[in-house]
Motif scaffolding. Structure first.
Motif, PDB file in Angstrom:
ATOM      1  N   VAL A  90       0.923  -1.102  -0.104  1.00 10.67           N
ATOM      2  CA  VAL A  90       0.056   0.189   0.022  1.00 10.67           C
ATOM      3  C   VAL A  90       0.796   1.120  -0.136  1.00 10.67           C
ATOM      4  O   VAL A  90       0.262   2.368  -0.381  1.00 10.67           O
ATOM      5  N   GLY A  91       1.960   1.212   0.314  1.00  9.61           N
ATOM      6  CA  GLY A  91       2.877   2.236   0.540  1.00  9.61           C
ATOM      7  C   GLY A  91       3.276   2.652  -0.750  1.00  9.61           C
ATOM      8  O   GLY A  91       3.286   3.974  -1.272  1.00  9.61           O
ATOM      9  N   LEU A  92       3.657   1.714  -1.789  1.00 12.13           N
ATOM     10  CA  LEU A  92       3.919   2.007  -3.211  1.00 12.13           C
ATOM     11  C   LEU A  92       2.719   2.638  -3.885  1.00 12.13           C
ATOM     12  O   LEU A  92       2.978   3.619  -4.822  1.00 12.13           O
ATOM     13  N   GLU A  93       1.448   1.748  -3.523  1.00 11.88           N
ATOM     14  CA  GLU A  93       0.254   2.436  -4.267  1.00 11.88           C
ATOM     15  C   GLU A  93      -0.026   3.836  -3.851  1.00 11.88           C
ATOM     16  O   GLU A  93      -0.397   4.896  -4.769  1.00 11.88           O
ATOM     17  N   ARG A  94       0.201   4.304  -2.667  1.00 13.07           N
ATOM     18  CA  ARG A  94      -0.094   5.534  -2.127  1.00 13.07           C
ATOM     19  C   ARG A  94       0.952   6.471  -2.584  1.00 13.07           C
ATOM     20  O   ARG A  94       0.743   7.705  -2.776  1.00 13.07           O
ATOM     21  N   ARG A  95       2.235   6.096  -2.884  1.00 19.27           N
ATOM     22  CA  ARG A  95       3.383   6.913  -3.125  1.00 19.27           C
ATOM     23  C   ARG A  95       2.976   7.406  -4.628  1.00 19.27           C
ATOM     24  O   ARG A  95       3.102   8.543  -4.995  1.00 19.27           O
ATOM     25  N   LEU A  96       2.437   6.610  -5.541  1.00 19.58           N
ATOM     26  CA  LEU A  96       1.760   6.936  -6.691  1.00 19.58           C
ATOM     27  C   LEU A  96       0.781   8.027  -6.520  1.00 19.58           C
ATOM     28  O   LEU A  96       0.858   9.271  -7.247  1.00 19.58           O
ATOM     29  N   LEU A  97      -0.216   7.702  -5.881  1.00 15.27           N
ATOM     30  CA  LEU A  97      -1.315   8.915  -5.498  1.00 15.27           C
ATOM     31  C   LEU A  97      -1.015  10.251  -5.130  1.00 15.27           C
ATOM     32  O   LEU A  97      -1.156  11.194  -5.443  1.00 15.27           O
ATOM     33  N   GLN A  98       0.307   9.922  -4.035  1.00 18.15           N
ATOM     34  CA  GLN A  98       0.818  11.430  -3.620  1.00 18.15           C
ATOM     35  C   GLN A  98       1.516  12.122  -4.797  1.00 18.15           C
ATOM     36  O   GLN A  98       1.413  13.359  -4.843  1.00 18.15           O
ATOM     37  N   ALA A  99       2.320  11.293  -5.314  1.00 19.04           N
ATOM     38  CA  ALA A  99       3.110  11.970  -6.423  1.00 19.04           C
ATOM     39  C   ALA A  99       1.989  12.597  -7.656  1.00 19.04           C
ATOM     40  O   ALA A  99       2.622  13.614  -8.313  1.00 19.04           O
ATOM     41  N   LEU A 100       1.074  12.066  -7.752  1.00 23.36           N
ATOM     42  CA  LEU A 100      -0.073  12.743  -8.673  1.00 23.36           C
ATOM     43  C   LEU A 100      -0.572  13.865  -8.040  1.00 23.36           C
ATOM     44  O   LEU A 100      -1.672  14.402  -8.778  1.00 23.36           O
ATOM     45  N   GLY A 101      -0.556  14.203  -6.912  1.00 23.44           N
ATOM     46  CA  GLY A 101      -1.027  15.237  -6.112  1.00 23.44           C
ATOM     47  C   GLY A 101      -2.604  15.182  -5.750  1.00 23.44           C
ATOM     48  O   GLY A 101      -3.437  16.038  -5.687  1.00 23.44           O
ATOM     49  N   GLY A 102      -3.025  13.941  -5.535  1.00 20.39           N
ATOM     50  CA  GLY A 102      -4.473  13.771  -5.467  1.00 20.39           C
ATOM     51  C   GLY A 102      -5.124  12.950  -4.173  1.00 20.39           C
ATOM     52  O   GLY A 102      -4.056  12.518  -3.456  1.00 20.39           O
ATOM     53  N   GLY A 103      -6.152  13.112  -3.883  1.00 18.11           N
ATOM     54  CA  GLY A 103      -6.825  12.495  -2.674  1.00 18.11           C
ATOM     55  C   GLY A 103      -7.629  11.309  -3.185  1.00 18.11           C
ATOM     56  O   GLY A 103      -7.586  10.701  -4.190  1.00 18.11           O
ATOM     57  N   CYS A 104      -8.703  10.693  -2.353  1.00 19.71           N
ATOM     58  CA  CYS A 104      -9.057   9.560  -2.522  1.00 19.71           C
ATOM     59  C   CYS A 104     -10.263   9.727  -3.691  1.00 19.71           C
ATOM     60  O   CYS A 104     -10.746   8.547  -4.451  1.00 19.71           O
ATOM     61  N   ALA A 105     -10.545  11.004  -4.215  1.00 14.42           N
ATOM     62  CA  ALA A 105     -11.463  11.162  -5.471  1.00 14.42           C
ATOM     63  C   ALA A 105     -10.624  11.130  -6.779  1.00 14.42           C
ATOM     64  O   ALA A 105     -11.321  11.145  -7.880  1.00 14.42           O
ATOM     65  N   LEU A 106      -9.430  11.221  -6.821  1.00 11.73           N
ATOM     66  CA  LEU A 106      -8.718  11.179  -8.120  1.00 11.73           C
ATOM     67  C   LEU A 106      -9.018   9.926  -8.753  1.00 11.73           C
ATOM     68  O   LEU A 106      -9.157   8.692  -8.156  1.00 11.73           O
ATOM     69  N   PRO A 107      -9.181   9.904 -10.390  1.00  7.27           N
ATOM     70  CA  PRO A 107      -9.508   8.442 -10.971  1.00  7.27           C
ATOM     71  C   PRO A 107      -8.299   7.796 -11.238  1.00  7.27           C
ATOM     72  O   PRO A 107      -7.736   7.607 -12.354  1.00  7.27           O
ATOM     73  N   LEU A 108      -7.793   7.234 -10.174  1.00  6.03           N
ATOM     74  CA  LEU A 108      -6.644   6.534 -10.183  1.00  6.03           C
ATOM     75  C   LEU A 108      -6.972   4.897  -9.573  1.00  6.03           C
ATOM     76  O   LEU A 108      -7.609   4.910  -8.538  1.00  6.03           O
ATOM     77  N   GLY A 109      -6.550   4.155 -10.426  1.00  4.71           N
ATOM     78  CA  GLY A 109      -6.466   2.816  -9.573  1.00  4.71           C
ATOM     79  C   GLY A 109      -5.039   2.085  -9.612  1.00  4.71           C
ATOM     80  O   GLY A 109      -4.349   2.513 -10.604  1.00  4.71           O
ATOM     81  N   CYS A 110      -4.498   1.646  -8.361  1.00  5.54           N
ATOM     82  CA  CYS A 110      -3.065   1.187  -8.344  1.00  5.54           C
ATOM     83  C   CYS A 110      -3.313   0.221  -7.288  1.00  5.54           C
ATOM     84  O   CYS A 110      -3.625   0.326  -6.422  1.00  5.54           O
ATOM     85  N   VAL A 111      -2.711  -1.112  -7.610  1.00 10.30           N
ATOM     86  CA  VAL A 111      -2.677  -2.116  -6.839  1.00 10.30           C
ATOM     87  C   VAL A 111      -1.496  -2.777  -6.940  1.00 10.30           C
ATOM     88  O   VAL A 111      -0.987  -3.181  -8.083  1.00 10.30           O
ATOM     89  N   CYS A 112      -0.649  -3.314  -5.822  1.00 11.84           N
ATOM     90  CA  CYS A 112       0.498  -3.859  -5.875  1.00 11.84           C
ATOM     91  C   CYS A 112       0.196  -5.311  -5.035  1.00 11.84           C
ATOM     92  O   CYS A 112      -0.137  -5.303  -4.105  1.00 11.84           O
ATOM     93  N   HIS A 113       0.948  -6.387  -5.701  1.00  2.95           N
ATOM     94  CA  HIS A 113       1.081  -7.482  -5.123  1.00  2.95           C
ATOM     95  C   HIS A 113       2.357  -7.932  -4.736  1.00  2.95           C
ATOM     96  O   HIS A 113       2.974  -8.154  -5.920  1.00  2.95           O
ATOM     97  N   ILE A 114       2.828  -8.102  -3.733  1.00  5.08           N
ATOM     98  CA  ILE A 114       4.481  -8.782  -3.490  1.00  5.08           C
ATOM     99  C   ILE A 114       4.310 -10.030  -3.202  1.00  5.08           C
ATOM    100  O   ILE A 114       3.614 -10.609  -2.297  1.00  5.08           O
ATOM    101  N   THR A 115       5.362 -10.758  -3.907  1.00  9.78           N
ATOM    102  CA  THR A 115       5.380 -12.252  -3.564  1.00  9.78           C
ATOM    103  C   THR A 115       6.848 -12.538  -3.671  1.00  9.78           C
ATOM    104  O   THR A 115       7.546 -12.629  -4.668  1.00  9.78           O
TER     105      THR A 115
END
Length: 298
Positions: A226-251
């Motif tokens: 979630v840190g990586l997902e939210r890093r992208l959200l932050q870098a794009l300058g948006g809040g929860c309403a930004l039309p962004l989908g981002c999901v990370c799965h670490i294996t």
């Protein structure tokens, strides 16, 4: 003998918020049975303004500000949030003290066995442009409309015929144990929101004792994802309403990232899936953010 510490846990009053707060309470008590933990319900602006479309509010702290204030003023010791509702930059003097192992990240379709089974022009209720814009890409024959309220309210609106189907996060349905017929939507079709299905515990930075207690329930892999997902959200300058989908799965040492991003009006969009070494994931996220900022003139 030292007196057990009594903690006040702040929560919103919805059924899901209370369930998630109970999950945190139970996880903490399992590790520290000497604690006393009282739940205190605090109503947020988002709870009061049930008719306000989330994307139209422009308020990045719609479901968090009142809880943040209670935390900073010492009225509560910790607050529990769905991480996707929490602004990427915590309020001054506060931090995320723990993130629980997250549930399944996908969204689910309720009211129809599949999108293909819905008639042309069918109306789908959803609270986010992220979902609406992705549906428009894959199923342009379907319509979407905003829907507000807690899970029970949305299910009631579907039952009353206001919508032909609705979309909800599977994690919330599962946590409430709802046995409603539904179809999970693959992430390649609808990319989840950053931080979706993760529960965050919000605390004062100065509360070192509580931060130490919370380490016992903190999931480091979920936090990294979630840190990586939210890093992208932050870098794009948006809040929860930004039309962004981002999901990370670490294996192991591998990270899979899936991204969808759209312009404010949904006319321009970008999607990508990338599998790369875990050690390179953050640099990829930052490079992707720069590309998106340039391509979408942000």
């Amino acid at each position: 003998m030292t007196k057990p510490r009594a903690l006040i846990l702040g929560t919103r009053g919805s059924q899901l918020a209370l369930q998630q707060s109970m999950m945190v309470r139970e996880a903490l008590l399992a590790q520290h049975p000497e604690l006393e933990i009282e739940l205190r319900v605090i109503k947020t602006k988002g709870d009061r303004l049930q008719q306000l479309a989330l994307d139209a509010s422009g308020d990045k702290g719609l479901f968090t500000k009142e809880l943040e204030h209670a935390l900073r003023t010492g009225k509560i010791d910790l607050a529990v949030h769905s991480l996707k509702d929490l602004p990427v930059v915590p309020a001054e003097g506060t931090c995320i003290g723990a993130i629980l192992p997250r549930a399944v990240t996908v969204d689910s379709l309720i009211g129809a066995p599949s999108f293909e089974a819905l008639p042309v022009g069918a109306l789908i209720g959803t609270s986010s442009r992220r979902r609406a814009y992705q549906l428009a890409v894959h199923y342009p024959q379907l319509r979407t409309a905003a829907i507000r309220g807690n899970i029970d309210t949305r299910l009631a609106k579907l039952e009353s015929g206001q919508y032909d189907a609705i979309l909800l996060a599977e994690a919330g349905l599962s946590r409430l144990g709802l046995e409603v017929a539904r179809q999970p939507i693959p992430e390649e079709l609808i990319v989840p929101a950053p931080g979706q299905a993760a529960i965050a515990v919000h605390v004062r930075q100065s509360d070192e004792q509580l931060l130490e207690l919370l380490r016992s329930i903190h999931d480091t892999v979920t936090a990294e994802e979630v840190g990586l997902e939210r890093r992208l959200l932050q870098a794009l300058g948006g809040g929860c309403a930004l039309p962004l989908g981002c999901v990370c799965h670490i294996t192991g040492e591998e990270a899979e990232l899936r991204v969808f991003f759209a312009s404010e009006d949904g006319q321009q969009h970008y999607s990508e899936r990338r599998v790369l070494p875990r050690s390179e994931a953050e640099s990829y996220v930052l490079e992707l953010a720069e590309r998106l900022r340039k391509d979408f003139a942000l």
